[in-house]
Design a protein around this motif. Structure first.
Motif, PDB file in Angstrom:
ATOM      1  N   ILE A   1     -10.186  11.735   2.844  1.00  0.00           N
ATOM      2  CA  ILE A   1     -10.226  13.164   3.191  1.00  0.00           C
ATOM      3  C   ILE A   1     -11.018  13.950   2.158  1.00  0.00           C
ATOM      4  O   ILE A   1     -11.892  14.756   2.491  1.00  0.00           O
ATOM      5  N   LEU A   2     -10.755  13.693   0.886  1.00  0.00           N
ATOM      6  CA  LEU A   2     -11.391  14.467  -0.181  1.00  0.00           C
ATOM      7  C   LEU A   2     -12.893  14.212  -0.250  1.00  0.00           C
ATOM      8  O   LEU A   2     -13.659  15.073  -0.695  1.00  0.00           O
ATOM      9  N   SER A   3     -13.341  13.062   0.209  1.00  0.00           N
ATOM     10  CA  SER A   3     -14.768  12.734   0.167  1.00  0.00           C
ATOM     11  C   SER A   3     -15.604  13.606   1.097  1.00  0.00           C
ATOM     12  O   SER A   3     -16.839  13.648   0.968  1.00  0.00           O
ATOM     13  N   VAL A   4     -14.964  14.311   2.016  1.00  0.00           N
ATOM     14  CA  VAL A   4     -15.682  15.250   2.886  1.00  0.00           C
ATOM     15  C   VAL A   4     -16.396  16.307   2.042  1.00  0.00           C
ATOM     16  O   VAL A   4     -17.438  16.849   2.429  1.00  0.00           O
ATOM     17  N   ASN A   5     -15.847  16.576   0.872  1.00  0.00           N
ATOM     18  CA  ASN A   5     -16.418  17.582  -0.026  1.00  0.00           C
ATOM     19  C   ASN A   5     -17.850  17.261  -0.435  1.00  0.00           C
ATOM     20  O   ASN A   5     -18.594  18.154  -0.850  1.00  0.00           O
ATOM     21  N   LEU A   6     -18.237  15.996  -0.339  1.00  0.00           N
ATOM     22  CA  LEU A   6     -19.561  15.591  -0.809  1.00  0.00           C
ATOM     23  C   LEU A   6     -20.677  16.274  -0.026  1.00  0.00           C
ATOM     24  O   LEU A   6     -21.718  16.630  -0.596  1.00  0.00           O
TER      25      LEU A   6
ATOM     26  N   VAL B   1     -19.561   5.193   1.842  1.00  0.00           N
ATOM     27  CA  VAL B   1     -19.260   4.277   0.733  1.00  0.00           C
ATOM     28  C   VAL B   1     -17.838   4.500   0.245  1.00  0.00           C
ATOM     29  O   VAL B   1     -17.070   3.546   0.048  1.00  0.00           O
ATOM     30  N   MET B   2     -17.466   5.777   0.043  1.00  0.00           N
ATOM     31  CA  MET B   2     -16.117   6.103  -0.404  1.00  0.00           C
ATOM     32  C   MET B   2     -15.078   5.765   0.655  1.00  0.00           C
ATOM     33  O   MET B   2     -13.962   5.338   0.334  1.00  0.00           O
ATOM     34  N   PHE B   3     -15.425   5.949   1.922  1.00  0.00           N
ATOM     35  CA  PHE B   3     -14.487   5.654   3.018  1.00  0.00           C
ATOM     36  C   PHE B   3     -14.078   4.181   2.980  1.00  0.00           C
ATOM     37  O   PHE B   3     -12.888   3.850   3.075  1.00  0.00           O
ATOM     38  N   PHE B   4     -15.051   3.292   2.833  1.00  0.00           N
ATOM     39  CA  PHE B   4     -14.735   1.858   2.844  1.00  0.00           C
ATOM     40  C   PHE B   4     -14.259   1.352   1.485  1.00  0.00           C
ATOM     41  O   PHE B   4     -13.578   0.325   1.402  1.00  0.00           O
TER      42      PHE B   4
ATOM     43  N   PHE C   1     -33.018  15.454   1.100  1.00  0.00           N
ATOM     44  CA  PHE C   1     -32.710  14.205   0.405  1.00  0.00           C
ATOM     45  C   PHE C   1     -31.247  14.190  -0.051  1.00  0.00           C
ATOM     46  O   PHE C   1     -30.536  13.199   0.140  1.00  0.00           O
ATOM     47  N   SER C   2     -30.791  15.294  -0.633  1.00  0.00           N
ATOM     48  CA  SER C   2     -29.423  15.384  -1.141  1.00  0.00           C
ATOM     49  C   SER C   2     -28.396  15.278  -0.018  1.00  0.00           C
ATOM     50  O   SER C   2     -27.367  14.603  -0.160  1.00  0.00           O
ATOM     51  N   VAL C   3     -28.657  15.949   1.099  1.00  0.00           N
ATOM     52  CA  VAL C   3     -27.740  15.881   2.243  1.00  0.00           C
ATOM     53  C   VAL C   3     -27.663  14.452   2.777  1.00  0.00           C
ATOM     54  O   VAL C   3     -26.576  13.944   3.103  1.00  0.00           O
ATOM     55  N   GLY C   4     -28.804  13.770   2.876  1.00  0.00           N
ATOM     56  CA  GLY C   4     -28.810  12.388   3.339  1.00  0.00           C
ATOM     57  C   GLY C   4     -28.014  11.477   2.423  1.00  0.00           C
ATOM     58  O   GLY C   4     -27.238  10.627   2.883  1.00  0.00           O
ATOM     59  N   VAL C   5     -28.171  11.660   1.121  1.00  0.00           N
ATOM     60  CA  VAL C   5     -27.420  10.858   0.155  1.00  0.00           C
ATOM     61  C   VAL C   5     -25.924  11.128   0.270  1.00  0.00           C
ATOM     62  O   VAL C   5     -25.098  10.210   0.162  1.00  0.00           O
ATOM     63  N   SER C   6     -25.550  12.382   0.520  1.00  0.00           N
ATOM     64  CA  SER C   6     -24.129  12.727   0.636  1.00  0.00           C
ATOM     65  C   SER C   6     -23.472  12.028   1.823  1.00  0.00           C
ATOM     66  O   SER C   6     -22.325  11.576   1.726  1.00  0.00           O
ATOM     67  N   PHE C   7     -24.182  11.947   2.947  1.00  0.00           N
ATOM     68  CA  PHE C   7     -23.645  11.233   4.100  1.00  0.00           C
ATOM     69  C   PHE C   7     -23.431   9.753   3.771  1.00  0.00           C
ATOM     70  O   PHE C   7     -22.401   9.165   4.113  1.00  0.00           O
ATOM     71  N   LEU C   8     -24.394   9.166   3.107  1.00  0.00           N
ATOM     72  CA  LEU C   8     -24.283   7.755   2.742  1.00  0.00           C
ATOM     73  C   LEU C   8     -23.097   7.516   1.808  1.00  0.00           C
ATOM     74  O   LEU C   8     -22.321   6.568   1.985  1.00  0.00           O
ATOM     75  N   LEU C   9     -22.952   8.396   0.817  1.00  0.00           N
ATOM     76  CA  LEU C   9     -21.864   8.233  -0.151  1.00  0.00           C
ATOM     77  C   LEU C   9     -20.501   8.461   0.466  1.00  0.00           C
ATOM     78  O   LEU C   9     -19.503   7.864   0.029  1.00  0.00           O
TER      79      LEU C   9
END
Length: 485
Positions: free
Chosen positions: A118-123, A95-98, A84-92
């Motif tokens: 770039i920094l959002s990859v950390n999610l 969201v941050m990209f756009f 669940f957490s990994v799926g949410v991280s991809f979605l977020l």
């Protein structure tokens, strides 16, 4: 699963050692980077970090806390929350990209766009690591946590400093942040050796979410409003001003976060195991409050006194505007140790709805203070944090007056001895700034004299927590000698 007193003490020492060793290295890295990178570039990262932190709270969703709180949590529970957490991280991430472009436009900082993306990859790395940390906390494996934290901060620090030296500026900070989280996740995969099963159970997810969403709501509100002042400063002031405020908060928070996080990580699983034994929880709360104040108060008081020579020597004079913020925010942190054990006890006993309601009340007050203070300048915003934490002290302590028969007066009195001794120590070293000596000599003298005065007063007055800690250290030392012989 019940934890012995020895296991709890050993876990606390491991956690404290992990936090202090990592933060000392991180502090050294920060000093070097601060000397190589201008404050305005630090301000950019400080602003983006707020949005990343909010995303991290959403990723956790209070579910990692729910895993620790659940007495019989097994690998099926951990695996369910992992996916669940990994799926949410991809979605977020998307969201941050756009959202990068509108965020950059709002703050009139076009350079934010590529840095956010770039920094959002950390999610993604954070999502994986959040479950690893929950597993460590659940099973009290804090010794293993040390290795991932220690080596990742060294490796990421080398990367960040090298890039800063070569002139990469803000991207040196980006590389350091990403590599730190990546190395932590990879190293922990080898040290902890927890692996998810390929399963997602809706039946297991529902009760965990039922508990966790309230913790999530509380954590999200806390994170949002803790950073609200930084968001306002980033909008109405220059990036450099935000950097000075951030650095002013970062230095005293090193004191709080190391001890606060260590105690929090130990208290919650222990309280969760003993959640039905209210007298035991009350006794442990009182002990943890006294021990926290014993260590935190002299450090905060010392920072207030030595802030100017400390900043000048470590960060150079270009960071001196951060000194007033250090002193003001140190005062705000004085109220936090008293509330720590109360907060963890309420969560561990299953009253996550109370924590959510209290946070909503507190944040309404916070908004009112922030709205008023913003018209009076950036220092008024900082003093607003002091006023807010003072009010929150009484709000946070109220529930356990009923839940544990632990009165507010009794809770506050646990902090008084350490506070009084710290004030005496501060007065003893304050006068030394008039001496005609170098800043290095002044700083060194104040630190040494402060330590001597504080320890001496604690020993001569037989301060209860100090003597308890001294006895604990003596017993462990004798045990080590006995084993060797």
């Amino acid at each position: 699963m019940s934890f012995s007193r020895e296991t709890v003490a050993k876990s606390f020492l491991w956690k404290l050692f992990e936090r202090f060793s990592v933060q000392i290295i991180q502090f050294v890295v920060t000093i070097v980077l601060a000397r190589l990178i201008v404050p305005s570039e630090y301000g950019i990262i400080s602003l983006i970090a707020i949005f990343i932190q909010l995303c991290e709270v959403i990723i956790e969703g209070g579910l990692n806390t729910a895993l620790v709180q659940k007495k019989d949590a097994d690998n099926k529970d951990f695996s369910t929350i992992f996916f669940f957490s990994v799926g949410v991280s991809f979605l977020l991430y998307w969201v941050m990209f756009f959202a990068a472009i509108p965020i950059a436009r709002f703050y009139s900082q076009p350079t934010l766009v590529p840095v956010i993306r770039i920094l959002s990859v950390n999610l993604l790395f954070y999502a994986i690591n959040s479950i690893q940390r929950a597993y460590v906390s659940k099973h009290m494996l804090f010794g293993k946590l040390f290795y991932s934290s220690f080596f990742s901060v060294i490796l990421s620090g080398i990367i960040g400093i090298t890039m800063a030296y070569k002139g990469f500026g803000v991207y040196a900070l980006v590389a350091q942040a990403i590599s730190n989280q990546l190395f932590t996740t990879i190293i922990m995969a080898f040290t902890v050796r927890w692996r998810p099963d390929f399963v997602f159970s809706g039946e297991r997810f529902k009760p965990l979410f039922g508990y966790g969403w309230k913790i999530f709501g509380t954590s999200f509100i806390i994170t949002l409003f803790v950073n609200a002042r930084k968001l306002v400063i980033g909008k109405f002031f220059q990036p450099a001003t935000l950097a000075f405020y951030e650095k002013g908060d970062q230095i005293p928070s090193l004191v709080m976060s190391n001890i606060f996080t260590s105690i929090q990580a130990i208290l919650f699983p222990v309280f969760s195991e003993d959640q039905d034994d209210r007298p035991r929880i009350k006794a442990m709360m009182k002990r943890s409050t006294k021990m926290s104040c014993l260590v935190i108060y002299p450090l905060l008081m010392g920072l207030i006194v030595v802030a100017e020579p400390l900043v000048s020597l470590l960060l150079t004079d270009k960071w001196l505007p951060a000194v007033p913020f250090i002193r003001i925010l140190c005062i705000s942190y004085f109220f936090m140790p008293i509330t720590l054990s109360n907060w963890e006890a309420i969560k561990a006993m299953g009253y996550s709805d109370i924590t959510l309601k209290l946070e909503i009340l507190k944040k309404v007050i916070d908004v009112l203070i922030l709205v008023v203070s913003v018209f009076y300048g950036v220092y008024a915003i900082a003093w607003g944090a002091v006023l807010y934490n003072f009010i929150c002290l009484f709000i946070n302590l109220w529930p356990n007056k009923k839940l544990l028969d632990y009165s507010i007066r009794e809770q506050i009195s646990a902090a008084v001895p350490s506070l009084l001794i710290s004030l005496v120590m501060g007065a003893a070293i304050y006068w030394m700034h008039i001496l005609p000596i170098s800043r290095l000599a002044l700083l060194s003298s104040q630190i040494v004299l402060g330590a001597i005065v504080y320890i001496s007063i604690c020993y001569l007055t037989k301060e209860e927590s100090f003597m308890y800690l001294l006895g604990l250290l003596k017993n462990n030392y004798k045990r080590i000698l006995f084993k060797r012989s």
